[in-house]
Scaffold this motif. Structure first.
Motif, PDB file in Angstrom:
ATOM      1  N   PHE A   1     -26.006  81.964 130.232  1.00  0.00           N
ATOM      2  CA  PHE A   1     -26.293  80.663 130.848  1.00  0.00           C
ATOM      3  C   PHE A   1     -25.566  79.512 130.159  1.00  0.00           C
ATOM      4  CE2 PHE A   1     -29.369  83.148 133.000  1.00  0.00           C
ATOM      5  CZ  PHE A   1     -29.654  82.461 134.177  1.00  0.00           C
ATOM      6  N   GLU A   2     -25.176  79.685 128.890  1.00  0.00           N
ATOM      7  CA  GLU A   2     -24.503  78.615 128.148  1.00  0.00           C
ATOM      8  C   GLU A   2     -23.154  78.222 128.747  1.00  0.00           C
ATOM      9  OE1 GLU A   2     -26.124  78.562 123.587  1.00  0.00           O
ATOM     10  OE2 GLU A   2     -24.547  79.991 124.078  1.00  0.00           O
ATOM     11  N   GLN A   3     -22.557  79.106 129.519  1.00  0.00           N
ATOM     12  CA  GLN A   3     -21.270  78.742 130.119  1.00  0.00           C
ATOM     13  C   GLN A   3     -21.425  77.658 131.184  1.00  0.00           C
ATOM     14  OE1 GLN A   3     -19.478  82.117 132.281  1.00  0.00           O
ATOM     15  NE2 GLN A   3     -21.459  83.130 132.027  1.00  0.00           N
ATOM     16  N   TYR A   4     -22.667  77.346 131.585  1.00  0.00           N
ATOM     17  CA  TYR A   4     -22.903  76.312 132.605  1.00  0.00           C
ATOM     18  C   TYR A   4     -23.490  75.036 132.021  1.00  0.00           C
ATOM     19  CZ  TYR A   4     -22.055  80.351 135.433  1.00  0.00           C
ATOM     20  OH  TYR A   4     -21.468  81.464 135.969  1.00  0.00           O
ATOM     21  N   GLY A   5     -23.893  75.049 130.764  1.00  0.00           N
ATOM     22  CA  GLY A   5     -24.432  73.837 130.152  1.00  0.00           C
ATOM     23  C   GLY A   5     -25.276  74.150 128.933  1.00  0.00           C
ATOM     24  N   GLN A   6     -25.885  73.102 128.386  1.00  0.00           N
ATOM     25  CA  GLN A   6     -26.725  73.202 127.188  1.00  0.00           C
ATOM     26  C   GLN A   6     -28.016  73.967 127.507  1.00  0.00           C
ATOM     27  OE1 GLN A   6     -26.574  71.303 124.014  1.00  0.00           O
ATOM     28  NE2 GLN A   6     -28.480  72.242 123.421  1.00  0.00           N
ATOM     29  N   VAL A   7     -28.251  75.064 126.781  1.00  0.00           N
ATOM     30  CA  VAL A   7     -29.495  75.830 126.919  1.00  0.00           C
ATOM     31  C   VAL A   7     -30.445  75.371 125.825  1.00  0.00           C
ATOM     32  CG1 VAL A   7     -30.549  78.117 126.797  1.00  0.00           C
ATOM     33  CG2 VAL A   7     -28.351  77.825 127.948  1.00  0.00           C
ATOM     34  N   ASN A   8     -31.614  74.840 126.225  1.00  0.00           N
ATOM     35  CA  ASN A   8     -32.605  74.366 125.259  1.00  0.00           C
ATOM     36  C   ASN A   8     -33.501  75.491 124.769  1.00  0.00           C
ATOM     37  OD1 ASN A   8     -31.596  71.767 125.645  1.00  0.00           O
ATOM     38  ND2 ASN A   8     -33.002  71.389 127.323  1.00  0.00           N
ATOM     39  N   SER A   9     -33.861  76.408 125.682  1.00  0.00           N
ATOM     40  CA  SER A   9     -34.713  77.522 125.270  1.00  0.00           C
ATOM     41  C   SER A   9     -34.615  78.666 126.267  1.00  0.00           C
ATOM     42  CB  SER A   9     -36.179  77.079 125.148  1.00  0.00           C
ATOM     43  OG  SER A   9     -36.706  76.764 126.418  1.00  0.00           O
ATOM     44  N   VAL A  10     -34.926  79.868 125.774  1.00  0.00           N
ATOM     45  CA  VAL A  10     -34.992  81.081 126.593  1.00  0.00           C
ATOM     46  C   VAL A  10     -36.330  81.737 126.262  1.00  0.00           C
ATOM     47  CG1 VAL A  10     -33.998  83.361 127.055  1.00  0.00           C
ATOM     48  CG2 VAL A  10     -32.496  81.423 126.559  1.00  0.00           C
TER      49      VAL A  10
ATOM     50  N   MET B   1     -32.778  64.728 130.605  1.00  0.00           N
ATOM     51  CA  MET B   1     -33.819  65.429 131.346  1.00  0.00           C
ATOM     52  C   MET B   1     -33.455  66.914 131.426  1.00  0.00           C
ATOM     53  SD  MET B   1     -36.499  64.230 132.987  1.00  0.00           S
ATOM     54  CE  MET B   1     -37.729  65.090 133.882  1.00  0.00           C
ATOM     55  N   SER B   2     -34.456  67.771 131.350  1.00  0.00           N
ATOM     56  CA  SER B   2     -34.151  69.199 131.433  1.00  0.00           C
ATOM     57  C   SER B   2     -34.926  69.846 132.570  1.00  0.00           C
ATOM     58  CB  SER B   2     -34.458  69.894 130.108  1.00  0.00           C
ATOM     59  OG  SER B   2     -35.833  69.828 129.842  1.00  0.00           O
ATOM     60  N   LYS B   3     -34.451  71.009 132.966  1.00  0.00           N
ATOM     61  CA  LYS B   3     -35.004  71.760 134.080  1.00  0.00           C
ATOM     62  C   LYS B   3     -35.320  73.167 133.617  1.00  0.00           C
ATOM     63  CE  LYS B   3     -33.106  70.444 138.381  1.00  0.00           C
ATOM     64  NZ  LYS B   3     -34.059  69.442 138.533  1.00  0.00           N
ATOM     65  N   ASN B   4     -36.418  73.705 134.137  1.00  0.00           N
ATOM     66  CA  ASN B   4     -36.814  75.067 133.823  1.00  0.00           C
ATOM     67  C   ASN B   4     -36.360  75.965 134.969  1.00  0.00           C
ATOM     68  OD1 ASN B   4     -37.944  76.759 131.952  1.00  0.00           O
ATOM     69  ND2 ASN B   4     -40.034  76.469 132.647  1.00  0.00           N
TER      70      ASN B   4
ATOM     71  N   PHE C   1     -37.624  82.676 131.619  1.00  0.00           N
ATOM     72  CA  PHE C   1     -37.330  81.291 131.957  1.00  0.00           C
ATOM     73  C   PHE C   1     -36.274  80.753 131.003  1.00  0.00           C
ATOM     74  CE2 PHE C   1     -41.581  82.253 133.324  1.00  0.00           C
ATOM     75  CZ  PHE C   1     -41.590  81.775 134.630  1.00  0.00           C
ATOM     76  N   VAL C   2     -35.368  79.958 131.548  1.00  0.00           N
ATOM     77  CA  VAL C   2     -34.322  79.306 130.760  1.00  0.00           C
ATOM     78  C   VAL C   2     -34.465  77.812 131.001  1.00  0.00           C
ATOM     79  CG1 VAL C   2     -31.827  79.028 130.446  1.00  0.00           C
ATOM     80  CG2 VAL C   2     -32.763  81.275 131.005  1.00  0.00           C
ATOM     81  N   GLU C   3     -34.543  77.045 129.936  1.00  0.00           N
ATOM     82  CA  GLU C   3     -34.608  75.587 130.057  1.00  0.00           C
ATOM     83  C   GLU C   3     -33.239  75.022 129.722  1.00  0.00           C
ATOM     84  OE1 GLU C   3     -36.719  71.869 127.873  1.00  0.00           O
ATOM     85  OE2 GLU C   3     -37.942  73.680 128.120  1.00  0.00           O
ATOM     86  N   MET C   4     -32.703  74.222 130.650  1.00  0.00           N
ATOM     87  CA  MET C   4     -31.357  73.657 130.509  1.00  0.00           C
ATOM     88  C   MET C   4     -31.349  72.196 130.928  1.00  0.00           C
ATOM     89  SD  MET C   4     -28.946  76.572 132.250  1.00  0.00           S
ATOM     90  CE  MET C   4     -27.437  75.851 131.620  1.00  0.00           C
ATOM     91  N   ASP C   5     -30.238  71.506 130.604  1.00  0.00           N
ATOM     92  CA  ASP C   5     -30.042  70.159 131.112  1.00  0.00           C
ATOM     93  C   ASP C   5     -29.888  70.240 132.643  1.00  0.00           C
ATOM     94  OD1 ASP C   5     -26.858  69.885 131.763  1.00  0.00           O
ATOM     95  OD2 ASP C   5     -27.216  71.214 130.042  1.00  0.00           O
ATOM     96  N   ASP C   6     -30.210  69.158 133.346  1.00  0.00           N
ATOM     97  CA  ASP C   6     -30.238  69.159 134.814  1.00  0.00           C
ATOM     98  C   ASP C   6     -28.950  69.650 135.464  1.00  0.00           C
ATOM     99  OD1 ASP C   6     -32.827  68.346 135.032  1.00  0.00           O
ATOM    100  OD2 ASP C   6     -32.375  66.266 135.534  1.00  0.00           O
ATOM    101  N   ALA C   7     -27.823  69.064 135.073  1.00  0.00           N
ATOM    102  CA  ALA C   7     -26.549  69.427 135.699  1.00  0.00           C
ATOM    103  C   ALA C   7     -26.211  70.891 135.446  1.00  0.00           C
ATOM    104  CB  ALA C   7     -25.435  68.523 135.183  1.00  0.00           C
ATOM    105  N   GLY C   8     -26.398  71.339 134.222  1.00  0.00           N
ATOM    106  CA  GLY C   8     -26.129  72.731 133.883  1.00  0.00           C
ATOM    107  C   GLY C   8     -27.044  73.681 134.628  1.00  0.00           C
ATOM    108  N   ALA C   9     -28.309  73.281 134.794  1.00  0.00           N
ATOM    109  CA  ALA C   9     -29.279  74.126 135.495  1.00  0.00           C
ATOM    110  C   ALA C   9     -28.860  74.342 136.947  1.00  0.00           C
ATOM    111  CB  ALA C   9     -30.666  73.503 135.429  1.00  0.00           C
ATOM    112  N   MET C  10     -28.458  73.280 137.621  1.00  0.00           N
ATOM    113  CA  MET C  10     -28.056  73.403 139.025  1.00  0.00           C
ATOM    114  C   MET C  10     -26.811  74.287 139.153  1.00  0.00           C
ATOM    115  SD  MET C  10     -30.573  71.934 140.194  1.00  0.00           S
ATOM    116  CE  MET C  10     -30.262  72.143 141.913  1.00  0.00           C
ATOM    117  N   GLU C  11     -25.883  74.110 138.229  1.00  0.00           N
ATOM    118  CA  GLU C  11     -24.663  74.926 138.210  1.00  0.00           C
ATOM    119  C   GLU C  11     -24.996  76.400 137.938  1.00  0.00           C
ATOM    120  OE1 GLU C  11     -20.687  74.971 139.020  1.00  0.00           O
ATOM    121  OE2 GLU C  11     -22.021  73.254 139.155  1.00  0.00           O
ATOM    122  N   ALA C  12     -25.900  76.645 136.999  1.00  0.00           N
ATOM    123  CA  ALA C  12     -26.305  78.012 136.661  1.00  0.00           C
ATOM    124  C   ALA C  12     -26.996  78.684 137.843  1.00  0.00           C
ATOM    125  CB  ALA C  12     -27.221  78.009 135.446  1.00  0.00           C
TER     126      ALA C  12
END
Length: 87
Positions: free
Chosen positions: A23-32, A1-4, A48-59
């Motif tokens: 943002f990549e230092q916190y997880g997988q970045v799907n799109s910018v 699942m990903s988060k915007n 907007f940056v789309e990332m995996d859920d865990a990485g998004a919260m950390e970012a």
């Protein structure tokens, strides 16, 4: 699942690659997606940056308020765009 994620107060000179690497230092970045003015094509200072859920919260936790190119970023979970009435 990903988060915007909404990223505001970006320097106008920033590139998508620079945002991605920050943002990549916190997880997988799907799109910018950096937003530009429709008429002038100039950057509007947010995106907007789309990332995996865990990485998004950390970012969000680590990047909100952080200095980026001389500006303090505003980073939070993106809200769905409100529908504008079409007249």
């Amino acid at each position: 699942m990903s988060k915007n994620i909404y990223v505001g107060n970006l320097p106008w000179s920033v590139s998508e690659d620079e945002v991605r690497s920050a943002f990549e230092q916190y997880g997988q970045v799907n799109s910018v997606n950096l937003i530009s003015d429709r008429e002038t094509g100039r950057p509007r200072g947010f995106g907007f940056v789309e990332m995996d859920d865990a990485g998004a919260m950390e970012a969000i936790k680590n990047m909100d308020g952080k200095d980026f190119g001389g500006r303090n970023l505003k980073v939070n979970e993106a809200r769905p765009r409100a529908e504008k009435p079409r007249w």
